[in-house]
Design an enzyme around this catalytic site. Structure first.
Site, mmCIF file in Angstrom:
data_model
loop_
_atom_site.group_PDB
_atom_site.id
_atom_site.type_symbol
_atom_site.label_atom_id
_atom_site.label_comp_id
_atom_site.label_asym_id
_atom_site.label_seq_id
_atom_site.Cartn_x
_atom_site.Cartn_y
_atom_site.Cartn_z
ATOM 1 N N ARG A 156 22.770 25.064 -6.693
ATOM 2 C CA ARG A 156 21.842 25.942 -7.413
ATOM 3 C C ARG A 156 20.508 25.958 -6.659
ATOM 4 O O ARG A 156 19.610 25.170 -6.937
ATOM 5 C CB ARG A 156 21.660 25.422 -8.844
ATOM 6 C CG ARG A 156 21.115 26.451 -9.820
ATOM 7 C CD ARG A 156 20.894 25.823 -11.179
ATOM 8 N NE ARG A 156 22.117 25.383 -11.819
ATOM 9 C CZ ARG A 156 22.840 26.129 -12.661
ATOM 10 N NH1 ARG A 156 22.444 27.355 -12.925
ATOM 11 N NH2 ARG A 156 23.931 25.656 -13.211
ATOM 12 N N SER A 199 31.646 36.529 -8.994
ATOM 13 C CA SER A 199 31.502 37.162 -10.299
ATOM 14 C C SER A 199 31.747 38.656 -10.149
ATOM 15 O O SER A 199 31.009 39.352 -9.447
ATOM 16 C CB SER A 199 30.105 36.901 -10.869
ATOM 17 O OG SER A 199 30.018 37.358 -12.200
ATOM 18 N N ARG A 220 26.548 28.019 -1.450
ATOM 19 C CA ARG A 220 27.305 27.579 -2.628
ATOM 20 C C ARG A 220 28.769 27.296 -2.314
ATOM 21 O O ARG A 220 29.324 26.279 -2.740
ATOM 22 C CB ARG A 220 27.191 28.623 -3.732
ATOM 23 C CG ARG A 220 28.042 28.325 -4.961
ATOM 24 C CD ARG A 220 27.947 29.447 -5.979
ATOM 25 N NE ARG A 220 26.647 29.433 -6.629
ATOM 26 C CZ ARG A 220 26.428 28.942 -7.849
ATOM 27 N NH1 ARG A 220 27.423 28.418 -8.534
ATOM 28 N NH2 ARG A 220 25.225 28.960 -8.381
ATOM 29 N N GLU A 273 31.701 28.096 -10.291
ATOM 30 C CA GLU A 273 31.699 29.529 -9.984
ATOM 31 C C GLU A 273 31.372 29.814 -8.517
ATOM 32 O O GLU A 273 30.417 29.283 -7.964
ATOM 33 C CB GLU A 273 30.684 30.251 -10.867
ATOM 34 C CG GLU A 273 30.629 31.759 -10.628
ATOM 35 C CD GLU A 273 29.432 32.417 -11.279
ATOM 36 O OE1 GLU A 273 28.884 33.355 -10.684
ATOM 37 O OE2 GLU A 273 29.035 31.989 -12.383
ATOM 38 N N ARG A 333 16.362 33.501 -6.158
ATOM 39 C CA ARG A 333 16.378 33.327 -7.611
ATOM 40 C C ARG A 333 15.561 32.105 -7.971
ATOM 41 O O ARG A 333 15.702 31.046 -7.364
ATOM 42 C CB ARG A 333 17.806 33.201 -8.140
ATOM 43 C CG ARG A 333 18.631 34.465 -7.906
ATOM 44 C CD ARG A 333 20.049 34.356 -8.411
ATOM 45 N NE ARG A 333 20.821 35.531 -8.011
ATOM 46 C CZ ARG A 333 22.113 35.698 -8.219
ATOM 47 N NH1 ARG A 333 22.805 34.757 -8.851
ATOM 48 N NH2 ARG A 333 22.737 36.795 -7.810
#
Length: 421
Positions: free
Chosen positions: A273, A350, A389, A347, A258
């Site tokens: 991130r 999801s 993460r 987070e 990403r």
């Protein structure tokens, strides 16, 4: 993608959804284009039938009758060309809006403009109280020589990472732990590539919106996928499955990429991130039934909660509001683990139910038992585990005063029985 018939028959509901999901679509313009395109297609059908009827008679005609028929046929051809040109001009705007038409959210989804209006529905576990000043995960990795952020940045740029020694073992252990958990629940392990074509990204709803966050390989006309969900959906593109084949349960493992466009200055330190990461994705294709999809949704959400409980991480469950849930989501919950250095929950998972919105785009259907009727499937997904993460809350919550990290009991079999890193 919404059924065009549903849009025509429920304009007020669709308008409300467009507004609540903050989508830049003028439904009145869309419906006007839909009518115009339908009218042109009807005219074209009539003109083609008329032309074919005339053309079929020409060989049997003579002299002036034949000339007149040929002239009339040419005149009709000119009209057809003109309408086809008009149709070609109208279709791109219509199709762009149709691709971006949002799914109708569940009745219990909170209405809100963005993530600031998400709702915490429960908290599990109590954030740890330290009797020493806790370090953040970056410092824990650095002090133990478990990572090398500075050297890898010289090679790969910012927002990159490399783990060393037992930290790299820990990353692999987390994925093996996740794979075993999902396999025990009946999921099929599957590894998938990260290079995908444009059709795959349209099929899942990542395109046409979201292009700025995807890496494009221009020479190959391919893209780097941000989640295994993209490949897993496309594996069954244009298929008609038997109902007996459903549900299809995948534990998809892949590298993910990403660009993190628009995140400049956010979470620049450490593992939160990054541009590349590894992920096990929970993915389900089930029959087109809301009750069935709700059952699998609860399974996906429960499994993610089990992961955080097994890793002994305090967490909260978020009900995502309309403005934060994305175009295709019928329902969405995020899980956030407590991260001591930031004094907040971050987070980690999801969970999404997309009903038939994705399956319509990818044309994934099944033949219903008994009736033999062909219907669209439903698709659902949730993070299984995403690294690195998850390592941020993991390292910070389980650190000791001397810089070691305690390994939760359920993860120890994957770390050769060690109690501490």
């Amino acid at each position: 993608m919404l059924d065009i018939k549903f849009i025509r028959e429920n304009p007020d509901l669709v308008k409300k959804t467009i507004q609540n999901k903050n989508v830049d679509i003028d439904l009145d313009t869309f419906l006007k284009l839909d009518t115009e395109i339908s009218d042109i297609n009807k005219l074209l059908q009539d003109l083609r039938e008329k032309k074919n009827a005339i053309t079929s008679k020409i060989p049997s005609l003579k002299d002036d009758e034949k000339k007149n028929a040929i002239a009339e046929s040419k005149e009709i051809s000119n009209k057809i060309n003109a309408y086809e040109t008009e149709l070609t001009a109208k279709k791109p705007e219509f199709e762009d809006m149709l691709w971006r038409m949002p799914n109708i959210p569940s009745d219990d989804t909170p209405i809100g403009k963005d993530d600031s209006e998400n709702v915490v529905i429960r908290k599990v576990g109590t954030p740890r109280t330290f009797d020493f000043t806790p370090r953040d995960h970056y410092d824990i990795l650095e002090m133990n020589d478990w990572a090398d952020f500075k050297r890898v940045a010289k090679v790969c740029g910012s927002r990159s990472y490399t783990l060393k020694g037992v930290a790299s073992r820990l990353e692999i252990a987390l994925h093996m732990f996740m794979m075993d958990k999902l396999t025990a629940k009946g999921f099929t392990m599957i590894t998938v590539p990260s290079m995908v074509n444009e059709d795959a990204l349209f099929g899942t709803g990542h395109f046409p919106a979201g292009r700025e966050d995807v890496y494009y390989l221009e020479k190959d006309n391919m893209y780097l996928s941000g989640t295994a969900e993209i490949v897993l959906t496309s594996l069954h593109k244009d298929e008609i499955l038997d109902e007996a084949q459903l549900p299809i349960l995948y534990a998809g493992y892949s590298p993910c990429f990403r660009r993190e466009a628009g995140s400049a200055g956010k979470d620049v330190r450490g593992l939160i991130r990054l541009h590349q990461f590894m992920k096990v994705e929970q993915y389900v294709i089930c029959k087109g039934d809301l009750a069935e999809s709700k059952k699998w949704y609860e399974t996906l959400l429960q499994t993610a909660e089990e992961v955080l409980q097994d890793l002994e991480l305090p967490y909260q469950v978020i009900e995502c509001c309309t403005g934060d849930m994305g175009l295709g989501k019928y329902k969405m919950n995020d899980l956030e683990a407590w991260t001591p250095s930031q004094n907040k929950y971050r987070e980690t998972h999801s969970c999404s139910n997309l009903t038939d919105w994705q399956a319509r785009r990818a044309n994934i259907r099944y033949r219903e038992n008994g009736t033999n009727k062909v219907k669209y499937c439903y698709t659902l997904n949730n993070t299984g585990i995403a690294t690195p993460r998850i390592l941020a809350p993991f390292l910070e919550n389980h650190q000791t005063v001397d810089g070691k990290v305690r390994i939760p009991e359920k993860l120890r079999p994957y770390m050769n029985g060690k109690e501490f890193l």
